[in-house]
Design an enzyme around this catalytic site. Structure first.
Site, PDB file in Angstrom:
ATOM      1  CG  ASN A 194      -1.742  -1.220   1.390  1.00 34.85           C
ATOM      2  OD1 ASN A 194      -2.448  -1.595   0.455  1.00 34.85           O
ATOM      3  ND2 ASN A 194      -1.685  -1.878   2.543  1.00 34.85           N
ATOM      4  N   GLY A 195       1.728   1.364   1.018  1.00 33.81           N
ATOM      5  CA  GLY A 195       2.530   2.572   1.174  1.00 33.81           C
ATOM      6  C   GLY A 195       3.472   2.780  -0.012  1.00 33.81           C
ATOM      7  CG  PHE A 253       6.736 -10.233  -1.333  1.00 31.76           C
ATOM      8  CD1 PHE A 253       7.246 -11.084  -0.371  1.00 31.76           C
ATOM      9  CD2 PHE A 253       5.366 -10.178  -1.522  1.00 31.76           C
ATOM     10  CE1 PHE A 253       6.408 -11.879   0.402  1.00 31.76           C
ATOM     11  CE2 PHE A 253       4.519 -10.965  -0.753  1.00 31.76           C
ATOM     12  CZ  PHE A 253       5.034 -11.813   0.208  1.00 31.76           C
ATOM     13  CG  ASP A 305       3.687 -12.850  -8.956  1.00 28.87           C
ATOM     14  OD1 ASP A 305       3.416 -12.348  -7.831  1.00 28.87           O
ATOM     15  OD2 ASP A 305       2.824 -13.344  -9.691  1.00 28.87           O
ATOM     16  CD  GLU A 306       4.441  -7.484  -3.796  1.00 32.24           C
ATOM     17  OE1 GLU A 306       3.563  -7.700  -2.957  1.00 32.24           O
ATOM     18  OE2 GLU A 306       5.401  -6.713  -3.586  1.00 32.24           O
ATOM     19  CB  THR A 312       3.335   6.493  11.954  1.00 34.06           C
ATOM     20  OG1 THR A 312       2.280   5.704  11.386  1.00 34.06           O
ATOM     21  CG2 THR A 312       2.980   7.965  11.807  1.00 34.06           C
ATOM     22  CB  CYS A 341      -2.675   4.483   1.767  1.00 40.94           C
ATOM     23  SG  CYS A 341      -1.113   3.771   2.306  1.00 40.94           S
ATOM     24  CG  MET A 368       8.157   9.382  18.622  1.00 39.40           C
ATOM     25  SD  MET A 368       8.889  10.961  18.067  1.00 39.40           S
ATOM     26  CE  MET A 368       7.411  11.917  17.717  1.00 39.40           C
ATOM     27  CG  HIS A 380      -2.467  -0.935  17.106  1.00 39.16           C
ATOM     28  ND1 HIS A 380      -1.463  -0.558  16.234  1.00 39.16           N
ATOM     29  CD2 HIS A 380      -3.469  -0.045  16.917  1.00 39.16           C
ATOM     30  CE1 HIS A 380      -1.855   0.504  15.536  1.00 39.16           C
ATOM     31  NE2 HIS A 380      -3.059   0.830  15.931  1.00 39.16           N
TER      32      HIS A 380
HETATM   33  P1  NAD Z   1       1.633  -3.806   3.158  1.00 35.74           P
HETATM   34  O1  NAD Z   1       0.922  -4.767   4.018  1.00 35.74           O
HETATM   35  O2  NAD Z   1       0.900  -3.281   1.968  1.00 35.74           O
HETATM   36  O3  NAD Z   1       3.012  -4.448   2.693  1.00 35.74           O
HETATM   37  C1  NAD Z   1       3.021  -5.647   2.073  1.00 35.74           C
HETATM   38  C2  NAD Z   1       4.183  -5.635   1.116  1.00 35.74           C
HETATM   39  O4  NAD Z   1       5.394  -5.803   1.829  1.00 35.74           O
HETATM   40  C3  NAD Z   1       4.116  -6.745   0.131  1.00 35.74           C
HETATM   41  O5  NAD Z   1       3.264  -6.382  -0.931  1.00 35.74           O
HETATM   42  C4  NAD Z   1       5.570  -6.848  -0.260  1.00 35.74           C
HETATM   43  O6  NAD Z   1       5.908  -5.887  -1.225  1.00 35.74           O
HETATM   44  C5  NAD Z   1       6.300  -6.506   1.015  1.00 35.74           C
HETATM   45  N1  NAD Z   1       6.732  -7.733   1.709  1.00 35.74           N
HETATM   46  C6  NAD Z   1       5.999  -8.497   2.539  1.00 35.74           C
HETATM   47  N2  NAD Z   1       6.723  -9.553   2.985  1.00 35.74           N
HETATM   48  C7  NAD Z   1       7.938  -9.439   2.409  1.00 35.74           C
HETATM   49  C8  NAD Z   1       9.124 -10.202   2.465  1.00 35.74           C
HETATM   50  N3  NAD Z   1       9.211 -11.310   3.209  1.00 35.74           N
HETATM   51  N4  NAD Z   1      10.192  -9.782   1.758  1.00 35.74           N
HETATM   52  C9  NAD Z   1      10.136  -8.655   1.026  1.00 35.74           C
HETATM   53  N5  NAD Z   1       9.032  -7.898   0.924  1.00 35.74           N
HETATM   54  C10 NAD Z   1       7.945  -8.285   1.595  1.00 35.74           C
HETATM   55  O7  NAD Z   1       2.183  -2.621   4.065  1.00 35.74           O
HETATM   56  P2  NAD Z   1       1.749  -1.094   4.030  1.00 35.74           P
HETATM   57  O8  NAD Z   1       0.280  -1.003   4.264  1.00 35.74           O
HETATM   58  O9  NAD Z   1       2.368  -0.446   2.865  1.00 35.74           O
HETATM   59  O10 NAD Z   1       2.439  -0.588   5.355  1.00 35.74           O
HETATM   60  C11 NAD Z   1       3.838  -0.379   5.455  1.00 35.74           C
HETATM   61  C12 NAD Z   1       4.144  -0.101   6.901  1.00 35.74           C
HETATM   62  O11 NAD Z   1       3.398   1.041   7.325  1.00 35.74           O
HETATM   63  C13 NAD Z   1       3.759  -1.211   7.870  1.00 35.74           C
HETATM   64  O12 NAD Z   1       4.715  -1.250   8.886  1.00 35.74           O
HETATM   65  C14 NAD Z   1       2.440  -0.764   8.433  1.00 35.74           C
HETATM   66  O13 NAD Z   1       2.198  -1.269   9.716  1.00 35.74           O
HETATM   67  C15 NAD Z   1       2.614   0.719   8.477  1.00 35.74           C
HETATM   68  N6  NAD Z   1       1.355   1.477   8.391  1.00 35.74           N
HETATM   69  C16 NAD Z   1       0.502   1.291   7.363  1.00 35.74           C
HETATM   70  C17 NAD Z   1      -0.663   2.037   7.290  1.00 35.74           C
HETATM   71  C18 NAD Z   1      -1.620   1.894   6.126  1.00 35.74           C
HETATM   72  O14 NAD Z   1      -2.651   2.557   6.126  1.00 35.74           O
HETATM   73  N7  NAD Z   1      -1.338   1.109   5.116  1.00 35.74           N
HETATM   74  C19 NAD Z   1      -0.954   2.987   8.293  1.00 35.74           C
HETATM   75  C20 NAD Z   1      -0.044   3.149   9.348  1.00 35.74           C
HETATM   76  C21 NAD Z   1       1.118   2.396   9.386  1.00 35.74           C
END
Ligand code: NAD
Length: 399
Positions: A12-13, A35, A37-38, A139, A144, A204, A210
């Site tokens: 997502n991020g 990761f 086949d992304e 954070t 998203c 911080m 959670h």
């Molecule tokens: P996500 O769940 O979308 O990330 C998944 C991705 O991480 C996979 O698609 C892959 O690209 C990668 N990944 C997973 N396992 C892997 C591995 N073993 N090796 C290599 N790559 C791997 O995460 P996100 O939503 O983008 O969030 C990123 C960070 O931000 C996280 O720590 C999350 O807790 C934090 N966060 C997210 C949100 C949000 O709204 N999405 C909000 C606050 C904090």
């Protein structure tokens, strides 16, 4: 020449940050996702670009990374900025993959870092860490999610401010202004709030919210599916509020004790606030009744509709998902790191211990035994001890 940015991640991020960064002037953005086949899926799917839509403002932007690859050698050697945008359990494989190709004076960003990213980065990068500058974010700037892989992501909310710290390697001399560059890549909002030290970012981060809520809700669960999706924050009861208060008290005590015992610098712990103050400061008018912690959570409009992480049960209803990031990330890459810092400064943490003991069982792991961090799976966490950090001075990596 344009600034070369590599976004490491495919979730997502990574969709949001790579797309926003590619809309800025004078940037060349590529995406590295190792990761599965992304890389292939993203490349196939994006055609003319990736769209990021902002639900609050009902607007959208579209842009396109110049390359999406799974091969670090294709992008890392020429990177000026490397942003690591993956969950914390994926930090180690990503850092290991980029390490051999990373050149001196690269600017590396943990977006977000999660507790202990600084310890892990310094450990994995070894002598190369001295040649790089690291930024750690408390954070992710956005709430998203991906709507269509490689094509469309949605921003549900953008934070007003986000804390970050720089950790400059002693031989690192990045040839541009790191903070100004980050702000430009992210955009006007959130405003970066620079704090003194990556240790302060670790202390911080509000990932400590959670696990106590999960514990409070599910510790006496009978294993039977629930019919309705329980509210996560707004469902807070007295016991959860009390436990969260005590965990937050412990974080403040740890922080004050680290400050008292730190010989190297006068540590500015002012950004580390109690949960009771944080929720008011952070959410302002969105909290309709701030007379207690419980009511602040229950009446925070920003939490409307947010429910517990759940999985569908086989015969209908829902069961809690303990593999969701609220436990899987926020315990080994959150509370356990805080507990490790507490052990270094000799602060006892009964409230944290209670939550960690419960959560580790749900994760099928053992981090803590009684009140001591000596479980067989401690090496899977980012407690400072895992990286040989045993003293307060060693905790201050950036000085
Ligand atoms: P996500 O769940 O979308 O990330 C998944 C991705 O991480 C996979 O698609 C892959 O690209 C990668 N990944 C997973 N396992 C892997 C591995 N073993 N090796 C290599 N790559 C791997 O995460 P996100 O939503 O983008 O969030 C990123 C960070 O931000 C996280 O720590 C999350 O807790 C934090 N966060 C997210 C949100 C949000 O709204 N999405 C909000 C606050 C904090």
């Amino acid at each position: 020449p344009p600034l070369k940015i590599v976004v490491c991640g495919g979730g997502n991020g990574a969709h949001v940050f790579s797309t926003l960064a590619a809309t800025r002037a004078n940037t060349d953005v590529s995406v590295l996702t190792i990761f599965e086949d992304e890389a292939e899926r993203w490349t196939k799917s994006m055609k003319d670009g990736v769209m990021v839509s902002f639900t609050a403002a009902s607007n959208q932007v579209k842009s396109r990374p110049s390359l999406v690859t799974k091969d670090p050698a294709a992008v890392i050697p020429r990177a000026d900025v490397i942003a690591v945008v993956v969950p914390s359990y994926a930090h180690a494989p990503v850092l290991q993959a980029i390490l051999p190709f990373c050149r001196p004076n690269t600017f590396i960003v943990g977006l977000p870092a999660h507790a202990g990213f600084d310890f892990q980065f310094t450990h994995i990068f070894g002598s190369k860490a001295k040649e790089c500058t690291l930024a750690v974010f408390e954070t992710l700037p956005w709430a998203c999610r991906i709507i269509e892989y490689g094509a469309h992501a949605q921003v549900l909310g953008t934070k007003e401010r986000v804390g970050a710290a720089l950790l400059q390697g002693e031989n690192s001399n990045v040839p541009f202004d790191c903070i100004a560059t980050l702000q430009q890549l992210i955009g006007d909002k959130p405003k970066l709030k620079m704090v003194q030290n990556s240790l302060v970012v670790n202390l911080m981060a509000k990932t400590m919210i959670h696990p106590p809520i999960m514990y409070g809700k599910w510790r006496n669960w009978d294993g039977k599916p629930v019919k309705q999706k329980p509210l996560f924050y707004q469902g807070m009861d007295d016991a959860q509020a009390d436990l969260l208060t005590r965990v937050s008290d412990e974080v403040l005590l740890i922080s004050q004790t680290v400050k008292d015992k730190c010989n190297k610098i006068v540590l500015d712990i002012s950004p580390i606030t109690h949960i009771q103050d944080w929720i008011k400061e952070y959410y302002g008018d969105q909290v309709k009744d701030g007379s207690s912690l419980k009511l602040s959570f229950q009446t925070n409009q920003a939490y409307n509709g947010l429910v517990h992480p759940l999985k569908d049960a086989e015969d209908g209803g829902y069961v809690p998902d303990f593999s969701y990031r609220y436990v899987r990330e926020d315990v080994p890459f959150g509370l356990v790191v805080l507990k490790g810092i507490a052990e270094i400064v000799d602060v006892s943490t009964p409230a944290m211990d209670t939550v960690i003991s419960w959560a580790q069982e749900k994760l099928g792991a053992e981090y803590i035994v009684g009140a001591e961090l000596k479980g067989r799976d401690l090496s899977q966490t980012r407690a400072p001890q895992v990286f040989g950090i045993q003293t307060v001075d060693q905790l201050m990596l950036s000085n």
